[in-house]
Design a protein around this motif. Structure first.
Motif, PDB file in Angstrom:
ATOM      1  N   ASP A 110       0.878  -1.170   0.000  1.00  8.52           N
ATOM      2  CA  ASP A 110       0.000   0.000   0.000  1.00  8.52           C
ATOM      3  C   ASP A 110       0.916   1.221   0.000  1.00  8.52           C
ATOM      4  N   GLY A 111       1.028   1.859  -1.145  1.00  9.70           N
ATOM      5  CA  GLY A 111       1.998   2.956  -1.308  1.00  9.70           C
ATOM      6  C   GLY A 111       1.500   4.297  -0.822  1.00  9.70           C
ATOM      7  N   THR A 112       0.265   4.352  -0.360  1.00 11.97           N
ATOM      8  CA  THR A 112      -0.295   5.608   0.181  1.00 11.97           C
ATOM      9  C   THR A 112      -1.060   5.239   1.454  1.00 11.97           C
ATOM     10  N   ALA A 113      -0.331   4.867   2.483  1.00 11.88           N
ATOM     11  CA  ALA A 113      -0.950   4.219   3.652  1.00 11.88           C
ATOM     12  C   ALA A 113      -1.961   5.099   4.381  1.00 11.88           C
ATOM     13  N   GLY A 114      -1.681   6.388   4.549  1.00 11.31           N
ATOM     14  CA  GLY A 114      -2.606   7.276   5.265  1.00 11.31           C
ATOM     15  C   GLY A 114      -2.901   6.746   6.656  1.00 11.31           C
ATOM     16  N   LEU A 115      -4.187   6.628   6.968  1.00  8.52           N
ATOM     17  CA  LEU A 115      -4.589   6.152   8.293  1.00  8.52           C
ATOM     18  C   LEU A 115      -4.754   4.632   8.313  1.00  8.52           C
ATOM     19  N   GLY A 116      -4.358   3.982   7.231  1.00  7.50           N
ATOM     20  CA  GLY A 116      -4.275   2.522   7.208  1.00  7.50           C
ATOM     21  C   GLY A 116      -5.605   1.803   7.096  1.00  7.50           C
ATOM     22  N   ARG A 117      -6.685   2.553   6.773  1.00  8.85           N
ATOM     23  CA  ARG A 117      -8.012   1.910   6.798  1.00  8.85           C
ATOM     24  C   ARG A 117      -8.146   0.878   5.682  1.00  8.85           C
ATOM     25  N   ASP A 118      -7.757   1.265   4.464  1.00  6.01           N
ATOM     26  CA  ASP A 118      -7.852   0.304   3.354  1.00  6.01           C
ATOM     27  C   ASP A 118      -6.901  -0.870   3.600  1.00  6.01           C
ATOM     28  N   ALA A 119      -5.720  -0.572   4.108  1.00  4.08           N
ATOM     29  CA  ALA A 119      -4.740  -1.637   4.362  1.00  4.08           C
ATOM     30  C   ALA A 119      -5.293  -2.634   5.387  1.00  4.08           C
ATOM     31  N   ARG A 134       4.563   8.636   3.774  1.00  2.00           N
ATOM     32  CA  ARG A 134       5.652   9.613   3.754  1.00  2.00           C
ATOM     33  C   ARG A 134       5.519  10.736   4.790  1.00  2.00           C
ATOM     34  N   SER A 135       4.306  10.986   5.276  1.00  2.00           N
ATOM     35  CA  SER A 135       4.181  12.034   6.293  1.00  2.00           C
ATOM     36  C   SER A 135       4.631  11.468   7.641  1.00  2.00           C
ATOM     37  N   ALA A 136       5.617  12.111   8.222  1.00  4.28           N
ATOM     38  CA  ALA A 136       6.181  11.589   9.474  1.00  4.28           C
ATOM     39  C   ALA A 136       5.128  11.536  10.583  1.00  4.28           C
ATOM     40  N   GLU A 170       9.053   7.778   1.656  1.00  7.68           N
ATOM     41  CA  GLU A 170       8.503   7.967   0.313  1.00  7.68           C
ATOM     42  C   GLU A 170       8.471   6.622  -0.441  1.00  7.68           C
ATOM     43  N   THR A 171       7.308   6.275  -0.964  1.00 12.37           N
ATOM     44  CA  THR A 171       7.158   4.987  -1.661  1.00 12.37           C
ATOM     45  C   THR A 171       8.107   4.877  -2.857  1.00 12.37           C
ATOM     46  N   CYS A 172       8.224   5.956  -3.625  1.00 10.63           N
ATOM     47  CA  CYS A 172       9.052   5.890  -4.849  1.00 10.63           C
ATOM     48  C   CYS A 172      10.526   5.651  -4.521  1.00 10.63           C
ATOM     49  N   VAL A 184       0.410  -3.536  -6.116  1.00  8.22           N
ATOM     50  CA  VAL A 184       0.634  -2.226  -5.489  1.00  8.22           C
ATOM     51  C   VAL A 184      -0.717  -1.518  -5.472  1.00  8.22           C
ATOM     52  N   TYR A 185      -1.087  -1.037  -4.300  1.00 12.22           N
ATOM     53  CA  TYR A 185      -2.356  -0.308  -4.143  1.00 12.22           C
ATOM     54  C   TYR A 185      -2.054   1.164  -3.878  1.00 12.22           C
ATOM     55  N   LEU A 186      -2.769   2.041  -4.573  1.00  8.86           N
ATOM     56  CA  LEU A 186      -2.566   3.482  -4.389  1.00  8.86           C
ATOM     57  C   LEU A 186      -3.906   4.183  -4.161  1.00  8.86           C
ATOM     58  N   ASP A 187      -3.941   5.020  -3.159  1.00  7.29           N
ATOM     59  CA  ASP A 187      -5.137   5.839  -2.900  1.00  7.29           C
ATOM     60  C   ASP A 187      -4.669   7.266  -2.672  1.00  7.29           C
ATOM     61  N   PRO A 188      -4.378   7.984  -3.767  1.00  6.51           N
ATOM     62  CA  PRO A 188      -3.922   9.357  -3.584  1.00  6.51           C
ATOM     63  C   PRO A 188      -5.101  10.319  -3.449  1.00  6.51           C
ATOM     64  N   MET A 189      -6.287   9.768  -3.321  1.00  2.00           N
ATOM     65  CA  MET A 189      -7.514  10.548  -3.415  1.00  2.00           C
ATOM     66  C   MET A 189      -7.809  11.312  -2.129  1.00  2.00           C
ATOM     67  N   PHE A 190      -8.336  12.508  -2.315  1.00  2.45           N
ATOM     68  CA  PHE A 190      -8.800  13.263  -1.155  1.00  2.45           C
ATOM     69  C   PHE A 190     -10.215  13.726  -1.369  1.00  2.45           C
ATOM     70  N   PRO A 191     -11.002  13.779  -0.318  1.00  2.00           N
ATOM     71  CA  PRO A 191     -12.311  14.400  -0.465  1.00  2.00           C
ATOM     72  C   PRO A 191     -12.103  15.865  -0.861  1.00  2.00           C
ATOM     73  N   VAL A 205      -9.235  17.175   9.367  1.00  2.00           N
ATOM     74  CA  VAL A 205      -8.041  17.287  10.211  1.00  2.00           C
ATOM     75  C   VAL A 205      -6.862  16.625   9.490  1.00  2.00           C
ATOM     76  N   PHE A 206      -7.131  15.479   8.916  1.00  2.00           N
ATOM     77  CA  PHE A 206      -6.104  14.714   8.208  1.00  2.00           C
ATOM     78  C   PHE A 206      -5.527  15.537   7.051  1.00  2.00           C
ATOM     79  N   GLN A 207      -6.406  16.171   6.273  1.00  2.00           N
ATOM     80  CA  GLN A 207      -5.947  16.985   5.139  1.00  2.00           C
ATOM     81  C   GLN A 207      -5.051  18.125   5.605  1.00  2.00           C
TER      82      GLN A 207
HETATM   83  C1  LIG Z   1      -5.843   9.646   0.823  1.00  2.00           C
HETATM   84  S1  LIG Z   1      -4.612   9.135   1.922  1.00  2.00           S
HETATM   85  C2  LIG Z   1      -4.746   7.376   1.926  1.00  2.00           C
HETATM   86  C3  LIG Z   1      -5.810   6.874   2.850  1.00  2.00           C
HETATM   87  C4  LIG Z   1      -5.698   5.374   3.070  1.00  2.00           C
HETATM   88  N1  LIG Z   1      -5.992   4.630   1.865  1.00  2.00           N
HETATM   89  C5  LIG Z   1      -6.602   4.913   4.185  1.00  2.00           C
HETATM   90  O1  LIG Z   1      -7.438   4.023   3.940  1.00  2.00           O
HETATM   91  O2  LIG Z   1      -6.488   5.436   5.320  1.00  2.00           O
HETATM   92  C6  LIG Z   1      -3.093   9.328   1.040  1.00  2.00           C
HETATM   93  C7  LIG Z   1      -1.873   9.117   1.921  1.00  2.00           C
HETATM   94  O3  LIG Z   1      -0.799   8.739   1.082  1.00  2.00           O
HETATM   95  C8  LIG Z   1       0.380   9.405   1.483  1.00  2.00           C
HETATM   96  N2  LIG Z   1       1.208   9.498   0.284  1.00  2.00           N
HETATM   97  C9  LIG Z   1       0.910  10.147  -0.878  1.00  2.00           C
HETATM   98  N3  LIG Z   1       1.911   9.995  -1.762  1.00  2.00           N
HETATM   99  C10 LIG Z   1       2.847   9.216  -1.165  1.00  2.00           C
HETATM  100  C11 LIG Z   1       4.121   8.717  -1.579  1.00  2.00           C
HETATM  101  N4  LIG Z   1       4.597   9.006  -2.795  1.00  2.00           N
HETATM  102  N5  LIG Z   1       4.843   7.955  -0.715  1.00  2.00           N
HETATM  103  C12 LIG Z   1       4.332   7.666   0.521  1.00  2.00           C
HETATM  104  N6  LIG Z   1       3.141   8.140   0.978  1.00  2.00           N
HETATM  105  C13 LIG Z   1       2.411   8.898   0.149  1.00  2.00           C
HETATM  106  C14 LIG Z   1      -0.122  10.750   2.006  1.00  2.00           C
HETATM  107  O4  LIG Z   1       0.838  11.319   2.913  1.00  2.00           O
HETATM  108  C15 LIG Z   1      -1.421  10.362   2.675  1.00  2.00           C
HETATM  109  O5  LIG Z   1      -1.221  10.033   4.027  1.00  2.00           O
END
Ligand SMILES: C[S@@+](CC[C@H](N)C(=O)[O-])C[C@H]1O[C@@H](n2cnc3c(N)ncnc32)[C@H](O)[C@@H]1O
Length: 271
Positions: A110-119, A134-136, A170-172, A184-191, A205-207
């Motif tokens: 999961d390359g965009t982990a965020g709050l880990g819900r999808d993971a 990538r956000s510390a 950073e995933t890359c 590889v799963y990506l969720d770069p989406m934001f409301p 708050v997350f945004q």
């Molecule tokens: C919309 S959120 C993902 C929400 C996640 N799917 C969930 O279920 O909680 C996107 C997250 O991906 C992270 N992110 C975006 N691009 C990234 C990258 N290139 N490497 C690592 N993290 C990244 C952001 O910092 C953010 O926390």
């Protein structure tokens, strides 16, 4: 490299719940380069910071300050909302897009982990998930949530969380071994940041925590990186009406009411 806390859209400082949390809070302040305020109960009102990163035992939470602020944002995989999501059937779409069931114990990055819900959903469906964030600050929130779930008395929660492994950064910049992951799963989406839209308070708050780090160009670059890896498929979560990311044609889409999963098939999952 993780994105430093200083890139958030809000001013952030660390406070702690009990004197026994002081050492953990100090280490975190040093690690994140954030000011350490002290005990939460001793803080002056109004607080000079827009948000506090609260340390309570091993659990972390982000709390906006000021009148009418929403409740704390934390990663709680045992929450009612997560349990509801498990039963609601919405996970089936994500599972189908990822190819759950086509292979025993799918290995997912999961390359965009965020709050880990999808993971967490994917781990609950039986996958082994490596989460990269990538956000510390977000990575610390997530780590505390995973650790709390692993240490929980609830066998289901603990066993699901044991299939999750976090990498901060950073995933890359990851160097994947050939065949290390199936998907590889990506969720770069934001409301949308539209005030008229009912953006859920915790997501707002997350945004603000992530600041301006999200951009369409960066998401397309991340997809390009994912498509260059030796994996069977790449799955991208998109708003249901949004265009696909990048130039490459999508192999197929799994559509829900509000979100869509764009699936890029690179080879068979069963091979
Ligand atoms: C919309 S959120 C993902 C929400 C996640 N799917 C969930 O279920 O909680 C996107 C997250 O991906 C992270 N992110 C975006 N691009 C990234 C990258 N290139 N490497 C690592 N993290 C990244 C952001 O910092 C953010 O926390």
């Amino acid at each position: 490299m993780a994105t430093p806390a200083s890139q958030a859209d809000i001013t952030l400082a660390i406070a702690f719940d009990a004197p026994t949390d002081a050492t953990h809070a100090r280490d975190l302040a040093l690690n994140l380069g954030l000011p350490l305020l002290g005990l939460l109960a001793d803080q002056q009102q109004p607080c000079p910071y827009q948000a506090l990163l609260l340390v309570a035992g091993r659990q972390l939470a982000v709390q906006l300050t000021g009148k009418g602020a929403p409740g704390p944002l934390r990663v709680d995989f045992g929450s009612g909302a997560m349990r509801h999501r498990r039963k609601s059937g919405a996970n089936e779409l994500l599972g189908r897009a990822m190819g759950i069931g086509k292979k025993t114990q799918l290995r997912v990055l999961d390359g965009t982990a965020g709050l880990g819900r999808d993971a967490f959903v994917l781990a609950d469906l039986g996958a082994r998930v490596t989460l990269c964030e990538r956000s510390a600050v977000v990575a610390h929130l997530l780590r505390s949530g995973i650790e709390a779930a692993v240490g929980s008395d609830d066998d289901w929660l603990s066993s699901v969380a044991q299939r999750m492994e976090l990498r901060a950064g950073e995933t890359c910049e990851l160097s994947l071994l050939p065949g290390q992951f199936d998907v590889v799963y990506l969720d770069p989406m934001f409301p949308p940041r539209d005030k008229r839209a009912a953006v859920k308070k915790d997501m707002a708050v997350f945004q603000r925590l992530l600041g301006a780090s999200a951009s369409g160009a960066a998401a397309a670059e991340l997809l390009g990186w994912a498509l260059a890896q030796d994996v069977a498929r790449v799955v991208v979560k998109r708003p249901v009406r949004a265009p696909a990311l990048g130039e490459r044609p999508v192999s197929h889409c799994i559509r829900g009411k509000t979100v869509r999963y764009d699936v890029y098939v690179l080879r068979s999952l069963t091979a």
